[in-house]
Design a protein around this motif. Sequence first.
Motif, mmCIF file in Angstrom:
data_model
loop_
_atom_site.group_PDB
_atom_site.id
_atom_site.type_symbol
_atom_site.label_atom_id
_atom_site.label_comp_id
_atom_site.label_asym_id
_atom_site.label_seq_id
_atom_site.Cartn_x
_atom_site.Cartn_y
_atom_site.Cartn_z
ATOM 1 N N ILE A 241 0.863 -1.184 0.000
ATOM 2 C CA ILE A 241 0.000 0.000 0.000
ATOM 3 C C ILE A 241 0.897 1.231 0.000
ATOM 4 N N ARG A 242 0.405 2.307 -0.577
ATOM 5 C CA ARG A 242 1.144 3.565 -0.542
ATOM 6 C C ARG A 242 0.320 4.604 0.200
ATOM 7 N N ILE A 243 1.002 5.452 0.946
ATOM 8 C CA ILE A 243 0.315 6.462 1.748
ATOM 9 C C ILE A 243 0.624 7.839 1.193
ATOM 10 N N GLY A 244 -0.407 8.552 0.833
ATOM 11 C CA GLY A 244 -0.272 9.894 0.295
ATOM 12 C C GLY A 244 -1.150 10.876 1.045
ATOM 13 N N ILE A 245 -1.159 12.102 0.573
ATOM 14 C CA ILE A 245 -1.921 13.141 1.256
ATOM 15 C C ILE A 245 -2.472 14.119 0.234
ATOM 16 N N CYS B 140 3.704 23.292 1.859
ATOM 17 C CA CYS B 140 2.905 22.069 1.794
ATOM 18 C C CYS B 140 3.751 20.881 1.343
ATOM 19 N N LEU B 141 4.478 21.043 0.263
ATOM 20 C CA LEU B 141 5.251 19.925 -0.290
ATOM 21 C C LEU B 141 6.400 19.517 0.627
ATOM 22 N N SER B 142 7.094 20.489 1.168
ATOM 23 C CA SER B 142 8.235 20.156 2.022
ATOM 24 C C SER B 142 7.781 19.465 3.301
ATOM 25 N N GLU B 143 6.658 19.894 3.857
ATOM 26 C CA GLU B 143 6.178 19.268 5.084
ATOM 27 C C GLU B 143 5.613 17.877 4.818
ATOM 28 N N ALA B 144 4.944 17.704 3.684
ATOM 29 C CA ALA B 144 4.444 16.366 3.330
ATOM 30 C C ALA B 144 5.604 15.385 3.177
ATOM 31 N N ALA B 145 6.659 15.827 2.506
ATOM 32 C CA ALA B 145 7.832 14.973 2.329
ATOM 33 C C ALA B 145 8.532 14.713 3.656
ATOM 34 N N GLN B 146 8.590 15.729 4.496
ATOM 35 C CA GLN B 146 9.236 15.597 5.805
ATOM 36 C C GLN B 146 8.560 14.519 6.644
ATOM 37 N N VAL B 147 7.244 14.444 6.582
ATOM 38 C CA VAL B 147 6.509 13.439 7.353
ATOM 39 C C VAL B 147 6.779 12.035 6.837
ATOM 40 N N GLY B 148 6.933 11.888 5.517
ATOM 41 C CA GLY B 148 7.188 10.570 4.955
ATOM 42 C C GLY B 148 6.230 10.152 3.857
ATOM 43 N N TYR B 149 5.295 11.027 3.476
ATOM 44 C CA TYR B 149 4.364 10.696 2.404
ATOM 45 C C TYR B 149 5.135 10.503 1.100
ATOM 46 N N GLY C 259 -3.814 0.084 -3.840
ATOM 47 C CA GLY C 259 -3.656 1.436 -4.362
ATOM 48 C C GLY C 259 -3.119 2.388 -3.305
ATOM 49 N N TRP C 260 -3.661 3.604 -3.346
ATOM 50 C CA TRP C 260 -3.240 4.642 -2.400
ATOM 51 C C TRP C 260 -4.220 4.773 -1.243
ATOM 52 N N LEU C 261 -3.685 5.084 -0.073
ATOM 53 C CA LEU C 261 -4.460 5.609 1.051
ATOM 54 C C LEU C 261 -4.091 7.087 1.151
ATOM 55 N N VAL C 262 -5.049 7.958 0.951
ATOM 56 C CA VAL C 262 -4.767 9.387 0.891
ATOM 57 C C VAL C 262 -5.398 10.098 2.082
ATOM 58 N N VAL C 263 -4.564 10.677 2.929
ATOM 59 C CA VAL C 263 -5.069 11.487 4.029
ATOM 60 C C VAL C 263 -5.661 12.773 3.432
ATOM 61 N N GLU C 264 -6.947 12.967 3.650
ATOM 62 C CA GLU C 264 -7.613 14.140 3.112
ATOM 63 C C GLU C 264 -8.609 14.635 4.148
ATOM 64 N N ALA C 265 -8.180 15.573 4.959
ATOM 65 C CA ALA C 265 -9.033 16.045 6.051
ATOM 66 C C ALA C 265 -9.063 17.563 6.048
ATOM 67 N N GLU C 266 -10.141 18.127 5.503
ATOM 68 C CA GLU C 266 -10.239 19.579 5.478
ATOM 69 C C GLU C 266 -10.492 20.122 6.873
ATOM 70 N N GLN C 267 -9.576 20.987 7.298
ATOM 71 C CA GLN C 267 -9.671 21.646 8.596
ATOM 72 C C GLN C 267 -9.148 23.071 8.440
ATOM 73 N N ASP C 268 -9.417 23.887 9.432
ATOM 74 C CA ASP C 268 -8.872 25.237 9.460
ATOM 75 C C ASP C 268 -7.415 25.139 9.907
ATOM 76 N N TYR D 100 -0.588 7.045 12.078
ATOM 77 C CA TYR D 100 -1.701 6.145 12.390
ATOM 78 C C TYR D 100 -1.975 5.191 11.230
ATOM 79 N N LEU D 101 -2.012 5.716 10.014
ATOM 80 C CA LEU D 101 -2.290 4.854 8.869
ATOM 81 C C LEU D 101 -1.186 3.827 8.657
#
Length: 305
Positions: free
Chosen positions: A8-12, A34-43, A266-275, A291-292
């Motif tokens: 499985i692949r984990i994306g955001i 956005c991109l640098s932080e996503a990469a930093q986490v490991g996505y 396929g992909w598991l995509v973290v998609e959580a709209e928040q402020d 968590y995923l």
Amino acid sequence: MFYSPATIRIGINPIGWSNDAMPELGGDTPLETCLSEAAQVGYSGIEMGGKFPREAETLSQVLEGHGLQLISGWYSGNLVARSADEEWRLAGPHLQLLASQGCKVLVYAETWNESFMEICRPMSTRPLIDDTGMQAYAARLTEFADRCLAEYGIRLGIHHHIGTIIESGDDIDRLMALAGPSVGLLLDTGHCLSGGIDPIEVLRRHGARVCHVHCKDVRAPELEKARVKDLGFMEAVLEGLYTVPGDGCIDYPTLLSGLKALGYQGWLVVEAEQDPEVANPLQYARMGYDYLERTARTAGYAITR
């Protein structure tokens, strides 16, 4: 005997950093953040947002600079009102861009009379179509999806979504019964629960059609509040309806075990709209990824890039 585990692949999705539907939410956050932080986490991948360049070579360079792959990108469809030919013409540039990045899935949302874009429009007033309309819609959607698959090798994933004609479990059932096999299902866990059906039940009924998964969690008290007050979709988002996986009430261990049993890879995509002023994007992106990853491994998946 060599055993190869399911992968499985984990994306955001960038919506935690900036929200295209409500630009005041993170509108001043640079794409680079956005991109640098996503990469930093490991996505390993990210879906397209409104700040992404739309020229193929430039987009490739930007993403490669962060070690990220483009997973897919939202397309606002209107096959209730348009012919499949007209939709094909309008979607062409988007499909070409996705294909240039090696994407295999199109995130297709039916946005005819899109009530969810009106911040204060009650969720109970969403658009509806009758059985005859749904049959005609499914035929046009299938024609369009057939062409996506034949010409680009891209599977259409219909995104059931609050405030659209495909919102409830009954809507999903009707469409899946009428549409051809080229029409895949984008399983969005948060929109399932908000639409009145457990995502595990949707997986039980239509698991063979699932071609993409959006992972958002739901805060049960906020969902109850949204229903009692009949809030608009974005009003409910601002009230904190959604969060990342593991921070709400959805049973992800059972869901991921179900996906694994079905052979989903396929992909598991973290998609959580928040402020983003309330829910720090980097912090929540890390929470969702950790968590995923942990839950997917427990379900028997190997995580791959």
